[in-house]
Design a protein around this motif. Structure first.
Motif, PDB file in Angstrom:
ATOM      1  N   ASN A   1       1.151  -1.531  -0.082  1.00 20.40           N
ATOM      2  CA  ASN A   1      -0.026   0.076  -0.402  1.00 20.40           C
ATOM      3  C   ASN A   1       0.772   1.935  -0.160  1.00 20.40           C
ATOM      4  O   ASN A   1       0.881   2.327   0.711  1.00 20.40           O
ATOM      5  CB  ASN A   1      -1.537   0.181   1.522  1.00 20.40           C
ATOM      6  CG  ASN A   1      -2.172  -0.764   1.229  1.00 20.40           C
ATOM      7  OD1 ASN A   1      -2.678  -1.532   0.640  1.00 20.40           O
ATOM      8  ND2 ASN A   1      -2.971  -1.464   2.280  1.00 20.40           N
ATOM      9  N   GLU A   2       2.236   1.328  -0.540  1.00 13.78           N
ATOM     10  CA  GLU A   2       2.653   2.339  -1.424  1.00 13.78           C
ATOM     11  C   GLU A   2       3.338   2.406   0.158  1.00 13.78           C
ATOM     12  O   GLU A   2       3.259   4.118   0.831  1.00 13.78           O
ATOM     13  CB  GLU A   2       2.519   3.917  -1.823  1.00 13.78           C
ATOM     14  CG  GLU A   2       1.267   2.909  -3.279  1.00 13.78           C
ATOM     15  CD  GLU A   2       0.962   3.884  -3.562  1.00 13.78           C
ATOM     16  OE1 GLU A   2       0.305   5.004  -2.902  1.00 13.78           O
ATOM     17  OE2 GLU A   2       0.511   4.308  -5.167  1.00 13.78           O
ATOM     18  N   GLY A   3       3.888   1.723   1.366  1.00 13.81           N
ATOM     19  CA  GLY A   3       4.440   2.251   2.086  1.00 13.81           C
ATOM     20  C   GLY A   3       2.948   3.184   3.443  1.00 13.81           C
ATOM     21  O   GLY A   3       3.830   3.750   4.217  1.00 13.81           O
ATOM     22  N   ARG A   4       1.675   3.351   3.174  1.00 16.33           N
ATOM     23  CA  ARG A   4       0.960   3.912   3.639  1.00 16.33           C
ATOM     24  C   ARG A   4       0.649   3.672   5.080  1.00 16.33           C
ATOM     25  O   ARG A   4       0.515   2.390   5.659  1.00 16.33           O
ATOM     26  CB  ARG A   4      -0.134   4.456   2.942  1.00 16.33           C
ATOM     27  CG  ARG A   4      -0.614   5.094   2.059  1.00 16.33           C
ATOM     28  CD  ARG A   4      -1.569   5.275   1.036  1.00 16.33           C
ATOM     29  NE  ARG A   4      -1.381   5.420  -0.278  1.00 16.33           N
ATOM     30  CZ  ARG A   4      -0.922   7.065  -0.443  1.00 16.33           C
ATOM     31  NH1 ARG A   4      -1.402   7.602   0.292  1.00 16.33           N
ATOM     32  NH2 ARG A   4      -1.238   7.410  -1.724  1.00 16.33           N
TER      33      ARG A   4
ATOM     34  N   ASP B   1      -1.325   4.832   7.263  1.00 20.23           N
ATOM     35  CA  ASP B   1      -3.212   4.299   6.971  1.00 20.23           C
ATOM     36  C   ASP B   1      -3.718   3.394   6.037  1.00 20.23           C
ATOM     37  O   ASP B   1      -3.560   3.057   5.486  1.00 20.23           O
ATOM     38  CB  ASP B   1      -3.621   6.823   7.238  1.00 20.23           C
ATOM     39  CG  ASP B   1      -3.040   6.678   5.792  1.00 20.23           C
ATOM     40  OD1 ASP B   1      -3.229   6.067   4.776  1.00 20.23           O
ATOM     41  OD2 ASP B   1      -3.652   8.129   6.118  1.00 20.23           O
ATOM     42  N   ASP B   2      -5.001   3.974   6.679  1.00 23.25           N
ATOM     43  CA  ASP B   2      -6.078   3.123   5.437  1.00 23.25           C
ATOM     44  C   ASP B   2      -6.359   3.219   4.044  1.00 23.25           C
ATOM     45  O   ASP B   2      -7.504   3.299   3.043  1.00 23.25           O
ATOM     46  CB  ASP B   2      -7.473   3.213   5.913  1.00 23.25           C
ATOM     47  CG  ASP B   2      -8.397   3.890   6.294  1.00 23.25           C
ATOM     48  OD1 ASP B   2      -7.506   5.294   6.183  1.00 23.25           O
ATOM     49  OD2 ASP B   2      -9.516   3.655   7.225  1.00 23.25           O
ATOM     50  N   SER B   3      -5.609   5.403   3.775  1.00 23.49           N
ATOM     51  CA  SER B   3      -6.031   5.714   2.386  1.00 23.49           C
ATOM     52  C   SER B   3      -5.239   4.263   1.136  1.00 23.49           C
ATOM     53  O   SER B   3      -4.158   4.109   1.471  1.00 23.49           O
ATOM     54  CB  SER B   3      -5.270   6.649   2.724  1.00 23.49           C
ATOM     55  OG  SER B   3      -3.905   6.570   2.556  1.00 23.49           O
ATOM     56  N   THR B   4      -5.633   5.107   0.241  1.00 25.61           N
ATOM     57  CA  THR B   4      -5.044   3.909  -1.205  1.00 25.61           C
ATOM     58  C   THR B   4      -4.581   5.074  -1.728  1.00 25.61           C
ATOM     59  O   THR B   4      -3.611   4.907  -2.910  1.00 25.61           O
ATOM     60  CB  THR B   4      -6.358   3.456  -1.527  1.00 25.61           C
ATOM     61  OG1 THR B   4      -8.051   4.636  -1.995  1.00 25.61           O
ATOM     62  CG2 THR B   4      -7.198   2.183  -1.419  1.00 25.61           C
ATOM     63  N   SER B   5      -4.674   6.401  -1.988  1.00 26.20           N
ATOM     64  CA  SER B   5      -4.150   7.521  -2.068  1.00 26.20           C
ATOM     65  C   SER B   5      -4.095   8.752  -1.921  1.00 26.20           C
ATOM     66  O   SER B   5      -4.189   8.887  -0.486  1.00 26.20           O
ATOM     67  CB  SER B   5      -4.679   7.992  -4.066  1.00 26.20           C
ATOM     68  OG  SER B   5      -5.867   8.623  -3.170  1.00 26.20           O
ATOM     69  N   GLY B   6      -3.479   9.697  -1.769  1.00 23.44           N
ATOM     70  CA  GLY B   6      -3.004  11.046  -1.455  1.00 23.44           C
ATOM     71  C   GLY B   6      -2.017  11.354  -1.036  1.00 23.44           C
ATOM     72  O   GLY B   6      -1.019  10.051  -0.223  1.00 23.44           O
ATOM     73  N   THR B   7      -1.932  12.524  -0.170  1.00 26.09           N
ATOM     74  CA  THR B   7      -0.410  12.369   0.765  1.00 26.09           C
ATOM     75  C   THR B   7      -1.214  11.796   2.399  1.00 26.09           C
ATOM     76  O   THR B   7      -2.870  11.087   2.515  1.00 26.09           O
ATOM     77  CB  THR B   7      -0.642  13.596   1.531  1.00 26.09           C
ATOM     78  OG1 THR B   7      -1.453  14.527   1.537  1.00 26.09           O
ATOM     79  CG2 THR B   7      -0.330  14.407  -0.070  1.00 26.09           C
ATOM     80  N   ALA B   8       0.002  10.895   2.520  1.00 32.12           N
ATOM     81  CA  ALA B   8      -0.129   9.576   3.794  1.00 32.12           C
ATOM     82  C   ALA B   8       0.986   9.986   4.609  1.00 32.12           C
ATOM     83  O   ALA B   8       2.318  10.031   4.054  1.00 32.12           O
ATOM     84  CB  ALA B   8      -0.826   9.015   3.902  1.00 32.12           C
ATOM     85  N   ASP B   9       1.652   9.933   6.698  1.00 36.05           N
ATOM     86  CA  ASP B   9       2.727   9.295   6.221  1.00 36.05           C
ATOM     87  C   ASP B   9       2.768   7.944   6.457  1.00 36.05           C
ATOM     88  O   ASP B   9       2.164   7.091   5.934  1.00 36.05           O
ATOM     89  CB  ASP B   9       2.592   8.695   8.154  1.00 36.05           C
ATOM     90  CG  ASP B   9       2.219  10.350   9.202  1.00 36.05           C
ATOM     91  OD1 ASP B   9       2.590  11.830   8.321  1.00 36.05           O
ATOM     92  OD2 ASP B   9       1.586  10.465   9.983  1.00 36.05           O
ATOM     93  N   ARG B  10       4.323   7.759   5.706  1.00 36.30           N
ATOM     94  CA  ARG B  10       4.817   6.769   5.361  1.00 36.30           C
ATOM     95  C   ARG B  10       5.430   5.982   6.258  1.00 36.30           C
ATOM     96  O   ARG B  10       6.690   7.083   6.884  1.00 36.30           O
ATOM     97  CB  ARG B  10       5.874   6.598   4.373  1.00 36.30           C
ATOM     98  CG  ARG B  10       4.914   7.534   3.212  1.00 36.30           C
ATOM     99  CD  ARG B  10       3.388   6.954   2.363  1.00 36.30           C
ATOM    100  NE  ARG B  10       2.883   8.035   1.277  1.00 36.30           N
ATOM    101  CZ  ARG B  10       2.453   8.313   0.420  1.00 36.30           C
ATOM    102  NH1 ARG B  10       3.383   6.849  -0.359  1.00 36.30           N
ATOM    103  NH2 ARG B  10       2.118   8.521  -0.530  1.00 36.30           N
TER     104      ARG B  10
END
Length: 488
Positions: free
Chosen positions: A255-258, A260-269
């Motif tokens: 999940n792109e190293g995210r 949180d449970d987001s699938t796109s957009g900015t997020a802590d990695r």
């Protein structure tokens, strides 16, 4: 500041939106225009493309500071306009194109450097240009070049594999990353299921898994390693660590190293996405009755054989997601996959050489071009407006159906992705402009396709640097695209 992204489902399950007859006609007209110049739809077509002519997606693309609020968009219109003339047909250059665009290029919202190019999508003919050969920092419109190179090198049906190898006795397991940043827990779980079955089948009757020669003497658990050697060089993008726009670029992540449970957009990695993925895999194996030791980096022994495999979506779908969402992680993966295909090291430097080499093979105008990364986050990237317009025309070439998802992945003005809230219901370009946006501090770009009133499909690129704010520059760029849709 870079392109921010909104949610997009990795399984391409769009939300149902309400639209009007107006939006349906425009969407169908645009689809017809692309088809007319590009040949029949093929594997480059997104699965939901036909539905999106009659449905409004509520997610996807860059945020540009909206903080996740639902996008605004076209509202119901009382009736549909007449169907447009046949799309895509070449003809004489649109009358007054230069006179129509020149005043808008002087808009105060644009920066000190301003470049523009407009090409015919069918013939590639130059229709208009100002500063079109000046190399400019492109921001996220770099992803157009990355996508074209990847599709040309690998084909639209290519999938990125993540595999598991095990020794014949099942005593040692290696999770091997292939460079798929979209690997998710569902597919990781499927890998664990297949691996557990294979290890149990390999164990001698009455023996516990891990008791063979692949484990240390006296071990009661299977040894687990994880292999990221598919990529070389630094994992850290020049923008620096702990950046919410991009995880460390590694061959193994979930999940792109995210975080949180987001699938796109900015997020802590995660700053160690490969290790985190391996730990999750270990936990999944343990829950299936296969206890494993703490995972450590390492390659599979020579005697190990592949026992489980999972694949990403086809490259065509990855390209669409990259362009619609301005997905930096996938873009960097596409660049490295291109490097591997061309025999270059899968590093920032190797990808840079591979992208340029592949685009050279396509006969594109690369004077002054430099690809420091695949995503456009690096300010050392340089392209010309002429190159971007030519890339899009190449993607529309009937002889290049493998490139088609570059066009189908472009956000639709007023409807999807990074353009979902940048065009009003009454904007001339709504539904008739598709374009990739680019935003860095002081850099704003827009490159895509537009349908002229005559039905002619054109490609365009509008680039500016030295801008004071995105809030001033973006409307000025959109005004240029709007004018295209009303000229000719």
């Amino acid at each position: 500041m870079c392109d921010r992204e909104r949610g997009w489902s990795a399984v391409l399950e769009p939300k149902v939106w309400r639209v009007t007859a107006f939006s349906a006609v425009l969407g169908l007209a645009l689809a017809a225009g692309v088809s007319a110049v590009a040949g029949p739809w093929d594997s480059g077509q997104r699965k939901a493309e036909r539905h999106r002519a009659a449905a409004r997606e509520g997610t996807g693309g860059a945020d540009h500071g909206r903080d996740g609020r639902p996008p605004s968009g076209p509202r119901p219109a009382p009736s549909a306009p007449g169907v447009l003339a046949a799309l895509g047909a070449p003809g004489a250059p649109p009358a007054g194109l230069g006179a129509a665009l020149a005043p808008l290029l002087r808009a105060p919202g644009l920066g000190t450097v301003r470049a523009a190019a407009v090409h015919d999508a069918v013939t590639g003919e130059r229709l208009y240009g100002v500063g079109e050969t000046v190399p400019v920092t492109p921001a996220s419109t770099t992803k157009i070049a990355t996508s074209v190179a990847a599709l040309a090198a690998l084909g639209p049906d290519h999938r990125i594999a993540t595999t598991v190898a095990a020794t014949p006795d099942g005593g040692r397991i290696t999770l091997v990353g292939g460079g798929d940043p979209t690997l998710d827990e569902a597919r990781l779980t499927a890998l664990a299921d297949a691996t557990a079955r294979a290890v149990r089948a390999a164990a001698k009757p009455g023996a516990k898994p891990g008791a063979g020669s692949g484990a240390k003497p006296g071990a009661t658990s299977v040894a687990l390693t994880y292999d990221t050697s598919r990529y070389t060089g630094t994992e850290q993008h020049p923008i620096g660590p702990n950046n919410e726009n991009l995880a460390p670029v590694t061959a193994l992540m979930t999940n792109e190293g995210r975080l949180d449970d987001s699938t796109s957009g900015t997020a802590d990695r995660s700053q160690r996405p490969a290790a985190a993925t391996a730990r999750t895999f270990a936990s999944l194996l343990a829950s299936r009755g296969l206890p494993v030791a703490d995972p450590v980096p390492g390659r599979a022994p020579a005697a190990a054989k592949t026992v489980a495999r999972t694949h990403s979506a086809p490259l065509s779908a990855l390209v669409e997601r990259t362009l619609t969402n301005s997905d930096n992680d996938i873009a960097e993966a596409l660049a490295r996959q291109t490097a591997i295909a061309l025999g270059e090291p899968a590093s920032f430097e190797g990808a840079s050489r591979a992208l340029k080499a592949q685009l050279t093979k396509l006969g594109l105008p690369l004077s002054g071009a430099h690809f420091a990364d695949g995503s456009g986050l690096d300010r050392n990237d340089k392209v010309t407006a002429r190159l971007l317009a030519a890339l899009l025309a190449k993607a529309a070439d009937p002889a290049r159906p493998e490139l088609r998802s570059v066009l189908t992945g472009l956000p639709v003005a007023g409807f999807t992705g990074t353009l979902s809230d940048r065009y009003s219901p009454t904007s001339p370009g709504t539904g008739l402009v598709r374009a990739k946006t680019g935003t860095l501090r002081g850099v704003n770009t827009l490159a895509g396709t537009a349908v002229l009133p005559t039905g002619r499909l054109v490609t365009f690129a509008f680039l500016t640097t030295g801008t004071s704010s995105a809030e001033a520059a973006q409307p000025a760029l959109d005004a240029l695209a709007n004018r295209l849709a009303t000229t000719g």
